[in-house]
Design an enzyme around this catalytic site. Structure first.
Site, PDB file in Angstrom:
ATOM      1  CG  HIS A 195      -1.967  -0.800   1.191  1.00 31.52           C
ATOM      2  ND1 HIS A 195      -3.221  -0.496   0.790  1.00 31.52           N
ATOM      3  CD2 HIS A 195      -1.980  -2.075   1.143  1.00 31.52           C
ATOM      4  CE1 HIS A 195      -4.080  -1.669   0.579  1.00 31.52           C
ATOM      5  NE2 HIS A 195      -3.519  -2.702   0.873  1.00 31.52           N
ATOM      6  CG  ASP A 404       0.007   9.365   0.673  1.00 35.37           C
ATOM      7  OD1 ASP A 404      -0.040   8.206   0.908  1.00 35.37           O
ATOM      8  OD2 ASP A 404      -0.636  10.262   1.067  1.00 35.37           O
TER       9      ASP A 404
HETATM   10  C1  GDG Z   1      -1.925   3.562   3.306  1.00 32.40           C
HETATM   11  C2  GDG Z   1      -0.838   4.232   2.318  1.00 32.40           C
HETATM   12  C3  GDG Z   1      -2.765   4.299   0.650  1.00 32.40           C
HETATM   13  C4  GDG Z   1      -8.533   9.979   7.804  1.00 32.40           C
HETATM   14  N1  GDG Z   1      -8.546  10.717   8.690  1.00 32.40           N
HETATM   15  C5  GDG Z   1      -9.986  10.296   9.134  1.00 32.40           C
HETATM   16  C6  GDG Z   1     -10.459   9.489   8.436  1.00 32.40           C
HETATM   17  N2  GDG Z   1      -9.543   8.933   7.536  1.00 32.40           N
HETATM   18  C7  GDG Z   1      -9.595   7.991   6.605  1.00 32.40           C
HETATM   19  C8  GDG Z   1      -9.819   8.526   5.178  1.00 32.40           C
HETATM   20  C9  GDG Z   1      -8.858   7.423   4.517  1.00 32.40           C
HETATM   21  C10 GDG Z   1      -8.134   6.862   5.307  1.00 32.40           C
HETATM   22  O1  GDG Z   1      -8.349   7.209   6.726  1.00 32.40           O
HETATM   23  C11 GDG Z   1      -6.614   7.550   4.838  1.00 32.40           C
HETATM   24  O2  GDG Z   1      -6.304   6.874   3.847  1.00 32.40           O
HETATM   25  P1  GDG Z   1      -4.947   7.177   2.991  1.00 32.40           P
HETATM   26  O3  GDG Z   1      -4.868   6.788   1.710  1.00 32.40           O
HETATM   27  O4  GDG Z   1      -4.673   8.554   3.259  1.00 32.40           O
HETATM   28  O5  GDG Z   1      -3.720   6.644   3.825  1.00 32.40           O
HETATM   29  P2  GDG Z   1      -3.460   5.107   5.150  1.00 32.40           P
HETATM   30  O6  GDG Z   1      -4.771   4.370   5.140  1.00 32.40           O
HETATM   31  O7  GDG Z   1      -2.901   5.802   6.096  1.00 32.40           O
HETATM   32  O8  GDG Z   1      -2.242   4.366   4.368  1.00 32.40           O
HETATM   33  C12 GDG Z   1      -1.645   5.392   1.367  1.00 32.40           C
HETATM   34  C13 GDG Z   1      -3.714   3.570   1.506  1.00 32.40           C
HETATM   35  O9  GDG Z   1      -2.880   2.835   2.379  1.00 32.40           O
HETATM   36  C14 GDG Z   1      -4.427   2.554   0.830  1.00 32.40           C
HETATM   37  O10 GDG Z   1      -3.751   1.878  -0.106  1.00 32.40           O
HETATM   38  O11 GDG Z   1      -3.570   5.329  -0.104  1.00 32.40           O
HETATM   39  O12 GDG Z   1      -0.888   5.939   0.488  1.00 32.40           O
HETATM   40  O13 GDG Z   1      -0.076   5.040   3.141  1.00 32.40           O
HETATM   41  O14 GDG Z   1     -10.027   6.427   3.885  1.00 32.40           O
HETATM   42  O15 GDG Z   1     -11.149   8.782   4.987  1.00 32.40           O
HETATM   43  N3  GDG Z   1     -11.769   8.601   8.707  1.00 32.40           N
HETATM   44  C15 GDG Z   1     -12.438   9.164   9.431  1.00 32.40           C
HETATM   45  N4  GDG Z   1     -12.077  10.273  10.445  1.00 32.40           N
HETATM   46  C16 GDG Z   1     -10.716  10.935  10.183  1.00 32.40           C
HETATM   47  O16 GDG Z   1     -10.315  11.847  11.055  1.00 32.40           O
HETATM   48  N5  GDG Z   1     -13.687   8.730   9.572  1.00 32.40           N
END
Ligand code: GDG
Length: 768
Positions: A195, A404
């Site tokens: 990821h 990212d």
């Molecule tokens: C990995 C990789 C890759 C965030 N703050 C809140 C909240 N979120 C949710 C978002 C989103 C998820 O968390 C964050 O997704 P990201 O893609 O930014 O990053 P990660 O999950 O940490 O990490 C990344 C991902 O895996 C998938 O392959 O994109 O690059 O590092 O869904 O909505 N949700 C709520 N409150 C928050 O304050 N409810």
């Protein structure tokens, strides 16, 4: 990121799943570092807390969708439990909680987990793979713990696996697991998805040799390996080539005895969930409140986990520069910066928090007025509805990570802009940038670029916002998270099918006994042997590959039996074969059949053309010799070859692709052909191949036993031509038209030895 919430839904316990009969396509087993939920205890009461985060929401959306209901017999999730075993047992016994997938909890010792998770995963792999190499802590105890926890996963899972199971391992915490599981379950169906970014080779190679090789070998235990972007795929393939010496062909690798596929699968979101949530009355109400409270000022919004990769400092620098450079926007906008607590036990994260908060203080101190503050800072977790309300309220989403893997927030923002209003400013260094090209793409470290992008976004006309959003929304809807999972699982099934098709049987004792019995009873035998890589090992220079005493002795023993007709069939030139083997009663075939000498006969050459055709090709090959140190040209009567066995691994291969391309164009409409051999590119006169030559010799002989052994691509012609007439054996594993394989060139002489052992020997010994 975790969200607290009341317990809802149902948990079907894994004991229940274990007892269910396996139907349909078998089970899908998801493996990630953590389980998708946690248990909280208050006195005697247990409540379930669902995790959020990219991976969890992606897989849960898939599990909850209807698409897989008819296909999978069961769905299971395995991960480390962050709650005590007693709590889990109590939860199981009370039947209080239900979910529509089974759970396999793993309990890991606390210190061990700390070294594995905070240590190797988040203080080595995370910073390095996000190009923060100066933050890497090269502690051997971290790596040891990483090995042990991955092993614990393998030890727990292996005994539970059933033949039709599909195992899907997720992310950087479990890179060793595919191999460790494969060691225990050779035939298992294993997918792996990373990821986070896979860094360029120059970064990956910074790891100590044992670590980096183990990580690659670990991942290569899978059948299908997925990444978010084309770049990550290329970086991984490059590292595999440089460190494991395995080359790829159109995203496929022949690794040990298996085909492994590497491909890109950019993760999607549950598009409809975000799009529809935008019209939820509660969300709309929250959104209106936010906008009213801010008196219709333009809203810039960002939400990130607290992490140095998210580029929060650079973002604030860009925002400060924007306020300096474009004062007309002061008091007309606010920046809502939401940071979600994360990994607070790692010192680098806490330092970062302090730095960011100081920077926010500086900006607000410099620019605030009595009635206005530019940055509204929140350090907390948002509920799903609050998050969507903020996405909806925002005129601009400012998402500028320094690196990212993908970044789901960017995609979710676009999906939530159901009204057609909103502008996404996105870092070009996020994986999502390759799909969201209608966003305003910025370099997050370029403060002037960030600042001017903010003004551009704030001033963007509504029709342009709508057009850009519509294009991105269509793409996100088309490849949503369900398609992402289905795409990955379909490819995994395909790879398994292809592996089955190309399975070549390893020559075992039973097969050898059959061949030997046939050999001993035969009256007129043909034994065709390739030379380099079969009778003798490869050497640095072709001229050094003369046969040693053991080879000579074996050939003498074979030819001393009048029933044997032994043919050495090679791409070598006439003079080398004649010098080394000419005195023996062998049939010699040089240059794939362009020249030959029947046993006890004289050499015959089937082509007599001038050498002029070689001039142009030699000139080109010489250029490649200059451009690729260690490579050299070999000339034979009807062949000219460029060898790159002794060159730097990656360079030699990449130059060979260029040379193949150049030569293929040059020889169009001529009687020449280009061959991509084992570390050699050859041009030769067309019309001769080992297959046609072998078949001709065998037909003239009319034998009652034929054995053919070879290792190279040119030997495949023989294997195909002699199919059904001969026992064909390929040296080294890999896809082949041969019936059997043996693992290495060192096994060839022992094999021949066993074949001709006198009848008195009671039984065939296993090959070494
Ligand atoms: C990995 C990789 C890759 C965030 N703050 C809140 C909240 N979120 C949710 C978002 C989103 C998820 O968390 C964050 O997704 P990201 O893609 O930014 O990053 P990660 O999950 O940490 O990490 C990344 C991902 O895996 C998938 O392959 O994109 O690059 O590092 O869904 O909505 N949700 C709520 N409150 C928050 O304050 N409810």
């Amino acid at each position: 990121m975790d969200s607290t919430g009341p317990l809802t839904g149902a948990l079907l316990f894994w004991s229940h799943f274990w007892n269910k009969a396996c139907i349909l396509m078998g089970r899908l087993i998801i493996i990630s570092n953590r389980l998708p939920f946690s248990l909280d205890r208050e006195g005697d009461k247990l409540s379930i807390r669902q995790s959020s985060g990219g991976l969890v929401s992606a897989i849960k959306s898939y599990f909850e969708s209807n698409t897989n209901k008819d296909q999978l017999s069961e769905k299971l999730w395995m991960g480390v439990a962050d709650f005590p075993q007693e709590d889990w047992e109590q939860a199981v016994a009370s039947h209080a909680f239900r979910q529509d997938f089974g759970i396999i909890p793993l309990y890991v010792d606390k210190d061990l987990y700390d070294n594995y998770y905070n240590g190797f995963s988040n203080s080595v792999l995370w910073p390095l793979f996000h190009y923060f190499s100066s933050l890497v802590e090269y502690e051997s105890r971290f790596f040891d713990a990483y090995v042990r926890v991955n092993q614990q996963f393998a030890d727990t899972l292996a005994p539970l696996l059933q033949p039709d199971d599909q195992v899907w391992i997720h992310d950087y915490q479990l890179m060793l697991l595919p191999h460790l599981l494969r060691q225990k379950k050779q035939d298992a169906t294993i997918g792996f998805f990373l990821h986070i970014p896979f860094p360029s080779y120059e970064i990956f190679r910074l790891l100590p040799t044992e670590w980096k090789k183990s990580l690659l070998q670990g991942v290569m235990g899978a059948d299908l390996i997925g990444f978010h972007t084309y770049d990550y795929v290329q970086h991984f393939l490059q590292s595999v080539k440089m460190l494991l010496g395995v080359e790829s062909y159109f995203h496929n690798l022949q690794y040990q005895d298996r085909l492994v596929r590497i491909d890109l699968f950019p993760i999607g979101i549950d598009y409809n969930k975000f799009y529809q949530a935008a019209s939820d009355p509660e969300v709309l109400d929250m959104c209106n409140k936010i906008r009213n409270n801010l008196e219709d000022k333009k809203i810039i919004f960002s939400v990130d986990r607290l992490d140095y990769t998210k580029g929060l400092s650079s973002r604030l620098n860009g925002f400060e520069y924007f306020l300096d450079r474009y004062p007309e926007w002061r008091e007309k906008m606010v920046f809502i910066l939401n940071i979600v607590p994360s990994r607070s036990s790692i010192p680098a994260y806490l330092e970062r928090k302090k730095m960011i908060e100081e920077k926010i203080g500086t900006i607000n101190g410099r620019f605030s007025t009595i009635s206005w503050q530019p940055v509204i800072y929140r350090y907390n977790h948002l509920s799903f509805k609050e998050l969507i309300a903020l996405y909806q309220a925002a005129d601009v989403a400012l998402i500028t990570p320094l690196r990212d893997g993908m970044n789901l927030v960017a995609k979710e923002y676009v999906a939530s802009c159901a009204s057609g209003r909103g502008v996404l400013i996105l870092s070009e260094l996020a994986g999502a940038a390759s799909e969201l090209s209608e966003a305003i793409l910025v370099n997050p470290t370029d403060t002037a670029d960030v600042a001017s992008s903010i003004t551009r976004a704030l001033a963007m006309p509504l029709y342009e916002q709508r057009n850009r959003l519509a294009l991105m929304q269509r793409r996100l809807q088309e490849y949503d998270v369900i398609k992402w999972v289905n795409d990955f699982m379909d490819q995994l099934t395909q790879v398994k099918q292809e592996q089955k098709k190309q399975q070549v049987k390893v020559l075992d004792d039973k097969a050898l006994t059959t061949i030997r019995r046939h050999y001993l009873n035969a009256k007129n035998r043909c034994i065709l042997l390739d030379y380099d890589g079969t009778l003798v090992p490869f050497t640095r220079l072709p001229s050094e590959a003369s046969p040693d005493n053991a080879v000579r002795d074996m050939l003498s023993r074979l030819t001393s039996d009048a029933r044997n007709h032994v043919i050495v069939i090679s791409g070598r030139d006439l003079s080398s074969l004649d010098r080394w083997l000419g005195a023996m009663p062998l049939t010699l075939v040089a240059e794939h059949g362009a020249s030959f000498k029947m046993r006890n006969g004289t050499w015959q050459q089937l082509v007599s053309v001038s050498d002029l055709w070689k001039d142009e090709i030699r000139r080109i090959m010489q250029l490649f010799v200059i451009r690729c140190a260690g490579s050299f040209i070999e000339e034979k009567t009807n062949t000219i070859a460029w060898h790159y066995r002794n060159t730097q691994t990656g360079l030699g291969f990449s130059r060979s692709r260029e040379l193949l391309n150049t030569l293929s164009q040059l020889i169009q409409n001529t009687t020449l052909q280009v061959i991509d051999g084992n570390k050699v590119v050859e041009v030769r006169i067309a019309g001769f191949d080992k297959g046609a030559t072998a078949l001709k010799i065998v037909n003239e002989q009319d034998p009652d036993f034929v054995l053919c052994i070879g290792d190279d691509t040119t030997d495949e012609d023989m294997f195909k031509a002699l199919e059904g007439e001969a026992y064909t054996i390929k040296v080294n594993n890999g896809a082949s038209a041969a019936q059997y394989t043996i693992l290495s060139q060192q096994q060839v002489l022992p094999l021949l030895n066993k074949l001709i052992a006198p009848l008195a020997e009671p039984q065939v010994q296993p090959l070494n």
